[in-house]
Write an enzyme that holds these catalytic residues in place. Structure first.
Site, PDB file in Angstrom:
ATOM      1  N   GLU A  41      24.789  -9.849  49.706  1.00 10.01           N
ATOM      2  CA  GLU A  41      25.512  -8.690  49.178  1.00 10.01           C
ATOM      3  C   GLU A  41      26.391  -8.045  50.252  1.00 10.01           C
ATOM      4  O   GLU A  41      27.517  -7.654  49.996  1.00 10.01           O
ATOM      5  CB  GLU A  41      24.523  -7.645  48.629  1.00 10.01           C
ATOM      6  N   CYS A 200      37.180 -11.106  33.500  1.00 11.98           N
ATOM      7  CA  CYS A 200      37.882  -9.822  33.412  1.00 11.98           C
ATOM      8  C   CYS A 200      38.563  -9.548  34.746  1.00 11.98           C
ATOM      9  O   CYS A 200      38.234  -8.612  35.463  1.00 11.98           O
ATOM     10  CB  CYS A 200      36.900  -8.705  33.050  1.00 11.98           C
ATOM     11  N   CYS A 207      40.477 -12.423  27.771  1.00 13.14           N
ATOM     12  CA  CYS A 207      39.655 -11.759  26.754  1.00 13.14           C
ATOM     13  C   CYS A 207      39.091 -12.752  25.741  1.00 13.14           C
ATOM     14  O   CYS A 207      38.000 -12.532  25.209  1.00 13.14           O
ATOM     15  CB  CYS A 207      40.469 -10.681  26.053  1.00 13.14           C
ATOM     16  N   CYS A 210      35.725 -13.858  26.738  1.00 12.13           N
ATOM     17  CA  CYS A 210      34.819 -12.785  27.160  1.00 12.13           C
ATOM     18  C   CYS A 210      33.711 -12.537  26.132  1.00 12.13           C
ATOM     19  O   CYS A 210      33.989 -12.417  24.933  1.00 12.13           O
ATOM     20  CB  CYS A 210      35.625 -11.501  27.369  1.00 12.13           C
ATOM     21  N   CYS A 216      35.017  -4.515  23.158  1.00 14.71           N
ATOM     22  CA  CYS A 216      35.846  -3.926  24.213  1.00 14.71           C
ATOM     23  C   CYS A 216      36.939  -3.007  23.666  1.00 14.71           C
ATOM     24  O   CYS A 216      37.808  -3.436  22.896  1.00 14.71           O
ATOM     25  CB  CYS A 216      36.475  -5.050  25.031  1.00 14.71           C
TER      26      CYS A 216
HETATM   27  S1  SF4 Z   1      37.574  -8.182  26.420  1.00 14.04           S
HETATM   28 FE1  SF4 Z   1      37.549  -6.365  27.726  1.00 14.04          FE
HETATM   29  S2  SF4 Z   1      35.882  -6.721  29.189  1.00 14.04           S
HETATM   30 FE2  SF4 Z   1      36.409  -8.700  28.258  1.00 14.04          FE
HETATM   31  S3  SF4 Z   1      37.953  -9.631  29.612  1.00 14.04           S
HETATM   32 FE3  SF4 Z   1      39.053  -8.509  28.033  1.00 14.04          FE
HETATM   33  S4  SF4 Z   1      39.404  -6.495  28.966  1.00 14.04           S
HETATM   34 FE4  SF4 Z   1      37.767  -7.456  30.152  1.00 14.04          FE
END
Ligand code: SF4
Length: 355
Positions: A41, A200, A207, A210, A216
């Site tokens: 970390e 992201c 997205c 994601c 989101c």
């Molecule tokens: S949906 Fe939202 S959290 Fe997911 S990559 Fe796109 S902006 Fe980022």
């Protein structure tokens, strides 16, 4: 409080996604040893994974546990850190190891609140160690995670304002269930890191890949990159540093340890002068006897350094006249690499010796 659907759905979806699509097999994963997690970390703060991959095993080979690190001289730690930059991390690391040995009997405390009392461990790093190693249900919130969560929640508070950052911390914590399985908590923390690093991303969030795409708010608004909001711009001052490179006929150069505070503190470097005239005066030499090398640019968080290496032949005996109270060394070839050197000087010396 985040919307109910996000509170209910984000944690399990991210945990599932991490298991299938997250990063696995990095050398610091798959362990619950707080020493190894803590070391990774700290190394990963402000440093790319690809760079840390080279340093991490070397560091562990030399210091396999917290006791060996605590017992080592600081100079040895700085030498192994050489090239990773942000050397205050190495000094904190050393001090933290000594605190763990002296105050906690050689074992890291399991609670994030106690981890935060140790040198160099901030709130997010403490949460990472506590959730990975002990399953504590606490959220991390490093730079990448701030980006993910401000987008997920369309949080438009200015993160340059402390109260807004505090509000985001509360929201991040509200996304964590009260009593998750320890293994799921660790996976969630890893999932947050992975999502920020691989999906992201800052300028081109993917997205469609994601796991949070249906939850989101920034995506729903069609403007993911509008978040996070942070108004304060970093002001970087430019400074010229003239480096006096005394060189003996056998090729050795003279290095001097820098004071324990300020830029490159505790590392070995060439003497730094404020200008060309000052350098020539300090070297007690004429302009035609020196070799001026091309300027090197080196960016620090708050400063842009312009480094002007000037090579001056040394035909005297012993130490040049600038020797003070701090340790000095004549070094030649690879032996210099055993010292803690600032990254730009290490690169420059390697190139010179390879030529
Ligand atoms: S949906 Fe939202 S959290 Fe997911 S990559 Fe796109 S902006 Fe980022």
């Amino acid at each position: 409080m985040p919307p109910e659907a996000v509170r209910a759905g984000f944690f399990p979806q991210l945990v599932r996604w991490q298991a299938q699509h997250g990063r696995h097999g990095l050398p610091w994963q798959g362990t619950r040893d707080p020493y190894r997690v803590w070391l990774s970390e700290i190394m990963l703060q402000q440093t790319q994974v690809s760079t840390v991959l080279a340093y991490y095993p070397r560091f562990l080979a030399r210091f396999p546990d917290v006791a060996s690190l605590a017992a080592a001289p600081l100079d040895d730690v700085l030498a192994l850190w050489s090239g990773l930059g942000y050397y205050s991390r190495a000094r904190h690391l050393h001090r933290c190891a000594q605190q763990v040995v002296a105050e906690w009997g050689g074992a890291f405390p399991p609670r994030s609140a106690d981890l935060q009392t140790l040198s160099g461990i901030g709130r997010s790093t403490a949460a990472a160690i506590a959730s990975f190693c002990f399953g504590e249900p606490v959220s991390i919130l490093d730079g990448n995670v701030k980006r993910v969560l401000t987008r997920l929640l369309a949080f438009d508070g200015d993160l340059a304002v402390a109260a807004q950052e505090k509000a985001l911390w509360a929201l991040a914590q509200a996304l964590v269930p009260d009593q998750p399985e320890p293994a799921e908590m660790a996976r969630y923390t890893q999932g947050l890191m992975d999502l920020g690093a691989t999906v992201c991303t800052r300028s081109q969030p993917q997205c469609l890949l994601c796991p949070a795409q249906t939850l989101c708010a920034a995506r729903a608004q069609g403007r993911p990159t509008a978040f996070p909001v942070k108004t304060r711009k970093l002001l970087r001052r430019t400074e010229a540093w003239w480096l006096l490179v005394w060189r003996r006929p056998d090729g050795a150069v003279w290095l001097q340890q820098r004071p324990q505070t300020g830029i490159w503190s505790g590392l070995f470097a060439f003497p730094v002068l404020a200008g060309r005239d000052e350098l020539l005066a300090a070297a007690q030499t004429a302009p035609e006897r020196v070799v001026e090398h091309p300027v090197l640019r080196h960016s620090l968080t708050h400063r842009e350094l312009l480094l002007y290496p000037v090579e001056v032949p040394w035909r005297g005996v012993g130490e040049p006249p600038l020797a003070g109270v701090l340790p000095t060394r004549w070094v030649k070839g690879p032996e210099a690499l055993d010292l803690g050197l600032p990254a730009p000087l290490r690169t420059w010396l390697l190139a010179r010796w390879a030529a």
